[in-house]
Scaffold this active site. Structure first.
Site, short mmCIF file in Angstrom:
data_model
loop_
_atom_site.label_atom_id
_atom_site.label_comp_id
_atom_site.label_asym_id
_atom_site.label_seq_id
_atom_site.Cartn_x
_atom_site.Cartn_y
_atom_site.Cartn_z
N ASP A 83 65.36 59.86 -4.79
CA ASP A 83 66.06 58.73 -5.31
C ASP A 83 67.44 59.05 -5.68
OD1 ASP A 83 65.61 56.86 -7.85
OD2 ASP A 83 67.26 58.54 -8.84
N ILE A 84 68.40 58.01 -5.43
CA ILE A 84 69.94 58.26 -5.31
C ILE A 84 70.42 58.57 -6.67
CG2 ILE A 84 72.03 57.25 -4.77
CD1 ILE A 84 70.41 55.17 -3.17
N GLU A 137 66.35 52.16 -6.06
CA GLU A 137 67.01 52.96 -5.21
C GLU A 137 66.01 54.48 -4.74
OE1 GLU A 137 68.05 53.79 -9.65
OE2 GLU A 137 67.42 52.10 -8.28
#
Length: 650
Positions: free
Chosen positions: A531-532, A574
């Site tokens: 996950d960004i 994301e």
């Protein structure tokens, strides 16, 4: 021979002349009949070959179109089950943005649900019957339709004829392209409509409607519908695909006419008139069908038509009796077989015409292609030769009375014998002959015409060979184009449009395959959920276009730094998921740390350092995929809580 002396020479000579003339006439007539029979047989073979090839092409196209409905149905049900498992779906979100009409609730999947969206725009429209309770089943269906709109768009672009749509058992309709609100009554109570009932519920397979006229101006159309069911074998709905018949036929039937003045008609399995190659016949189809979507014009004999009309008083029989008889003959003869050739006599007020007819069935829809050619078009020069032959005999009878037997022998018997031998060889396919040129008059003209006929046959044979060669090239070309389109369609179904990584559908498929392999063969595999960190700030500060760019750069980093046996995909938003085959605990942690460092050190387009958090889990034998993903998600959550930019294992 003594009795011959009782007659005068004049009488004997006249009798011999008469008998020889009769013999010559019979010989010429036999030659003409032989050549005529061979010409008709060759013509029928050519006609059969052509329409069989066209029927195969049309049938292949129809099968590809009906298969597209199953692709949509399978994708819809996968998304439906995923939505049932998603606890974050909010029914109020849909209720707040619905457009309430007289009969249905409408949803335009354009981001703003604009009620002024034009008709036939490239977007998905959903309608919910107002009698349908707006519950979670409606929510799951709306979400599933939204999730596969790209797939429906891709199929529509491959077969841009009319509409692709899903009708659920609880009266929800997802339709692509968009439908204007002025037509909102059409999807109301959708399960009672003709396209829904067209599906073959008994055999749980495709069902084809009889051809009908599109009242929206698209011409003759047909609908294929495919029913789909849940894992408890309960009917969930029907996927339908409308096709404009003329656009299919124009691709394959434009070069079917081998002869001038030939008649080509296409009828349904019940004799309904679909299309012909004659404009006056097509004008009748359009005129009679003008006020009825059902398509009321039929090509049937009076007896057959009256049997059919007992069930539907709206039906109309064509005024062209010859087409009605042709169609009925073909329908009767094709009951037990897929193709049949026959000779048909077309009768008018004071004359009749004989036609050669080839007919074949298109298996998928049971439509029938009928190709009829007048004998005069097939025989061509042979009829002219026969007329000249009879005229020549009449003149010869007058001349031969005054010619001695020797001249008679060399002048007439030898040429006739030569012609007879040549016709036999031509009948066997031997076309390389040098015909005598020493004869004048009618016999010389006969040889000249016969020579021209042989040259015409040679040219026709070469043209047919060249045509078949070009036809084979065109078939290969079209097959290649269709294969490329199918490959693009497959990519649309499994790839994420932005990052070009695998989408959720493909990842789910790989996860199931890996878990089955792990349980059977004790192989080890795991997942890395990425996950960004702080991605929302990218969209807030730099805009969504830059956010999309960052997502693409992250996708490139993950793809280029993963093993070839690993599967990298976009999990959602994301979040990315890496499925690591044949890996153990140390290996998957090392892989996650390596990716974390690559992301830390990458020079992103936003000109600021970006990081990501990682949740890692290994598969436990006989564990569900859902539980493994949840462990990875919990590990990712712990990584976020602990400060982000780290790898956590569970």
């Amino acid at each position: 021979m003594y009795f011959l002396y009782k007659f005068k020479t004049k009488q004997i000579f006249f009798t011999v002349i008469t008998l020889e003339a009769i013999a010559i006439f019979l010989l010429m007539n036999t030659i003409f009949k032989t050549l005529s029979s061979q010409a008709k047989e060759q013509a029928l073979n050519d006609m059969n070959t052509m329409i069989s090839h066209v029927a195969y092409q049309v049938d292949s196209e129809l099968q590809r179109i009906q298969n597209s409905t199953k692709i949509i149905a399978d994708s819809y049900m996968r998304n439906y089950y995923l939505n049932k498992q998603n606890k974050n779906l909010d029914i109020n979100e849909w209720k707040n943005k619905m457009i309430e009409n007289n009969h249905v609730f409408s949803f335009y999947h354009d981001g703003i649900n604009n009620p002024k969206t034009p008709h036939f725009q490239n977007m998905l429209t959903s309608f919910v019957d107002k009698k349908t309770p707006f519950d979670k089943e409606v929510l799951y269906s709306l979400e599933a339709g939204k999730n596969i709109k790209e797939l429906m768009s891709g199929i529509y672009e491959n077969y841009k004829y009319s509409f692709v749509y899903i009708t659920t058992a609880n009266n929800i309709v997802h339709i692509y392209p968009s439908v204007s609100l002025e037509y909102e009554s059409a999807p109301a109570n959708a399960t009672t409509k003709h396209w829904y009932k067209a599906a073959d519920f008994k055999n749980k397979t495709y069902g084809w409607e009889e051809p009908y006229k599109d009242l929206g101006g698209m011409g003759q159309m047909v609908t294929v519908s495919y029913p789909f069911y849940d894992d408890k074998d309960k009917l969930k709905g029907v996927v339908s695909h409308d096709i404009t018949i003329q656009q299919i036929l124009s691709r394959f039937m434009k070069n079917i006419e081998l002869y001038e003045n030939s008649t080509i008609i296409l009828v349904s399995k019940t004799g309904k008139a679909i299309s012909t190659n004659n404009q006056k016949y097509n004008d009748e189809i359009e005129l009679e069908n003008e006020d009825s979507y059902r398509g009321v014009l039929y090509y049937l004999s009076d007896e057959k038509f009256n049997q059919l009309k007992n069930k539907n008083n709206e039906l109309t029989n064509s005024k062209y009796i010859e087409l009605n008889d042709l169609s009925t003959n073909a329908l009767n003869k094709l009951k037990q077989q897929n193709k049949y050739s026959f000779e048909y006599t077309k009768k008018s007020n004071d004359s009749k015409e004989i036609l050669q007819v080839a007919s074949t069935r298109i298996p998928t829809t049971d439509w029938i292609i009928i190709h009829a050619v007048p004998n005069t078009q097939i025989l061509g020069k042979l009829s002219e030769i026969n007329t000249k032959m009879q005229f020549s005999i009449a003149i010869l009878l007058a001349i031969l009375y005054f010619i001695v037997g020797l001249i008679y022998y060399f002048r007439f018997f030898l040429p006739i014998s030569t012609i007879s031998n040549l016709s036999d060889k031509v009948g066997k396919g031997e076309l390389n002959h040098k015909l005598p040129t020493r004869y004048d008059g009618e016999i010389g003209q006969l040889f000249s015409n016969f020579s021209k006929m042989i040259e015409n046959i040679k040219r026709a044979k070469k043209l047919l060979e060249k045509y078949n060669e070009n036809l084979e090239k065109e078939v290969k070309k079209r097959t290649k184009e269709i294969d490329e389109k199918n490959r693009l369609l497959e990519d649309l179904a499994i790839k994420d449009n932005l990052t070009k990584l695998y989408n959720r559908n493909k990842l789910d498929e790989v996860l199931i395959n890996e878990s089955n392999r792990a349980n059977r063969y004790n192989h080890s595999f795991g997942v890395i959920l990425v996950d960004i960190d702080n991605f929302k700030s990218v969209n807030d500060i730099y805009g969504h276009q830059m956010g999309d760019k960052v997502l693409q750069e992250f996708a490139d980093i993950l793809q280029s730094n993963s093993r070839k046996i690993d599967t990298v995909g976009r999990w959602g938003g994301e979040e990315f998921l890496i499925i690591c085959s044949e890996t153990e605990f140390d290996g998957i942690l090392t892989q996650a740390e390596k990716l974390k460092e690559k992301i830390e050190n990458f020079d992103f387009s936003v000109k600021e350092q970006k990081t990501a958090s990682f949740g890692v889990s290994l598969y436990n034998k006989n564990e569900s995929v859902k539980d493994m993903i949840k462990r990875a998600d919990d590990a990712l959550y712990e990584a976020k809580v602990a400060g982000k930019n780290r790898v956590t294992y569970k």
